[in-house]
Design an enzyme around this catalytic site. Structure first.
Site: not given
Ligand SMILES: [Zn+2]
Length: 362
Positions: A227, A250
Site C-alpha cells: 500500500e 487505515d
C-alpha cells in the site's frame, strides 16, 4: 512500568507491530496473521502478489425458533472486502561499501528528520541488527551549516559492526531493512512502529470475530501488500474478489499536537473512530458514509468525521476496480505517523472494532 508487560487484548497488535514487513516483503506479517487466525476463516489463500485473502462466510440467520434454525445463509450475500494493508515503510539495501556499511533505498515516505541514530533490522541470510546514521561529522566537529542540514535517505548508512567479508557473506543487495521499535503502552496510548497499518489488521480481525454469529455478508478480509508504494496489492485483490462493498481500514493523521492549528488537526486523539469523507485518493460512497454515521450515532460509538487533505488508502484502489465499487475508509487517528512513535488511543481502536462489527451485523 508493569503496564508494559501485559498487553491483554492488544497482545496481537504488539506482535504485529514489532514484526518486520516492508512493502514487498510482508511474509512475516502474513504468517503471523495466518497462525493467529486460522480457525476463524472458511477459506484462506495467498495470491500472486502476496495478498492474504481470508473469507468468512455470512452467518446463518440468528436462531429464534426451530424453523429459523434451519434457515441457512442467503444464497447470494453481498461480498464485503476489508482492505487492511500489512506493509510498513522501510528500506532495501542498495549498496555495500568497502568498509561493509550499507546504503539503502527507501520504500514509502520517510521524514528523514526522524531517521538519525536508529536501530534497524536487516533481513539478510540471518536477521542482523545495525544502527543507521547520517554520513558526515558528529555534532562536536560539525560546522553550524552542517548542523542545520537534514540528510537525505541517500546520505544514511547502516553500520553492522562487522568486517566487510562477513557482511558480504550475510547481506546482499535487495535485502529488506526495517526500523526496530518495541511497542509500549504509555498512558492511554499504544505506541511503536508500524501502527500504520497493523492496527487495521487488529481492528478487522476483532470485528469479524465479534460479528461472527450475526454477520450478514461474505467477508473477505484482505491483508494487502504494497500500500505504501501506491495501493498495489489492494488493486489486484479487489479485481479478483469483485466486492460489492470495499472498506479500507487505515490510520489517519491526528495532529492535535503543539505547533499545529486546531483547524489542521484532521482528527482528535481519543475522540473515536474516524469515518472518512475524503482524502486525495478517494471520496467515500455517500450511502456507505451515511450508514456508518447512522450506526455510530444509534449505537453511541465514539466517532469523528474525517476530511484528509492529502494521503490515501486502499479504498482508492477498491473503489476503482472493474466497473467501480462502493467504498469507504474507517480510520484510526494516529499521532506522529510514519515515525517509530506512532501512537493510537486504545479507545479509538476499540471504537473502530465496535463500529465495523455493528455494520457487519446490521
Ligand atoms: Zn497506512
Amino acid at each position: 512500568m508493569s503496564d508494559n508487560t501485559d498487553f491483554g487484548e492488544f497482545e496481537l497488535l504488539r506482535r504485529l507491530t514489532e514484526a518486520a514487513g516492508v512493502s514487498g516483503r510482508e511474509e512475516r506479517i502474513r504468517d503471523l496473521i495466518l497462525a493467529e487466525t486460522k480457525d476463524m476463516w472458511d477459506e484462506t489463500h495467498t495470491d500472486a502478489m502476496g495478498n492474504l485473502i481470508c473469507l468468512k462466510r455470512a452467518a446463518r440467520t440468528p436462531a429464534r425458533s426451530r424453523r429459523a434454525d434451519k434457515k441457512t445463509a442467503p444464497a447470494n450475500p453481498t461480498r464485503v472486502m476489508l482492505a487492511c494493508h500489512m506493509d510498513e515503510i522501510g528500506f532495501y539495501v542498495r549498496y555495500i561499501d568497502d568498509d561493509g556499511r550499507l546504503r539503502v533505498q527507501n520504500v514509502g515516505g520517510f521524514d528523514t528528520r526522524n531517521l538519525f541514530a536508529r536501530r534497524v533490522l536487516v533481513q539478510g541470510k540471518q536477521d542482523l541488527v545495525g544502527v543507521m546514521n547520517a554520513v558526515g561529522r558528529p555534532v562536536h566537529l560539525a560546522t553550524d551549516e552542517e548542523k542545520k542540514k537534514i540528510p537525505t535517505v541517500a546520505e544514511l548508512f547502516i553500520d553492522l559492526f562487522l568486517p566487510k567479508p562477513r557482511v558480504s557473506r550475510l547481506v546482499q543487495i535487495g535485502d529488506p531493512v526495517t526500523l526496530i521499535q518495541q511497542t509500549a503502552m504509555i498512558g492511554d496510548a499504544l505506541t511503536g512502529k508500524a501502527m500504520d497499518n497493523r492496527i487495521a489488521l487488529w481492528v478487522a480481525i476483532n470485528a469479524v470475530r465479534k460479528a461472527a454469529h450475526s454477520c450478514r455478508y461474505d467477508v473477505y478480509f484482505v491483508a494487502c501488500v504494497q500500500e505504501e508504494v501506491g495501493v498495489r496489492g489492494a488493486t489486484t485483490a479487489a479485481y479478483a474478489i469483485e466486492p460489492d462493498v470495499g472498506i479500507a481500514i487505515d490510520t489517519t493523521l491526528c495532529c492535535d499536537t503543539p505547533g499545529i492549528g486546531k483547524d489542521d488537526a484532521v482528527t482528535v486523539f481519543g475522540q473515536g473512530v474516524a469515518i472518512k469523507v475524503m482524502d486525495s485518493l478517494s471520496i467515500s460512497h455517500r450511502g456507505l458514509f451515511d450508514e456508518f454515521l447512522g450506526i455510530a450515532r444509534r449505537k453511541k460509538i465514539k466517532h469523528q468525521i474525517e476530511v484528509l487533505p492529502r494521503g490515501g488508502t486502499d479504498a482508492g484502489a477498491v473503489q476503482r476496480t472493474r466497473a467501480g465499487t462502493r467504498a469507504i475508509t474507517l480510520s484510526v487517528p494516529t499521532r506522529y505517523i510514519h515515525t517509530v512513535t506512532e501512537a493510537i488511543h486504545r479507545k479509538d481502536a476499540k471504537a473502530a472494532v465496535d463500529l465495523l462489527a455493528a455494520w457487519l451485523s446490521a
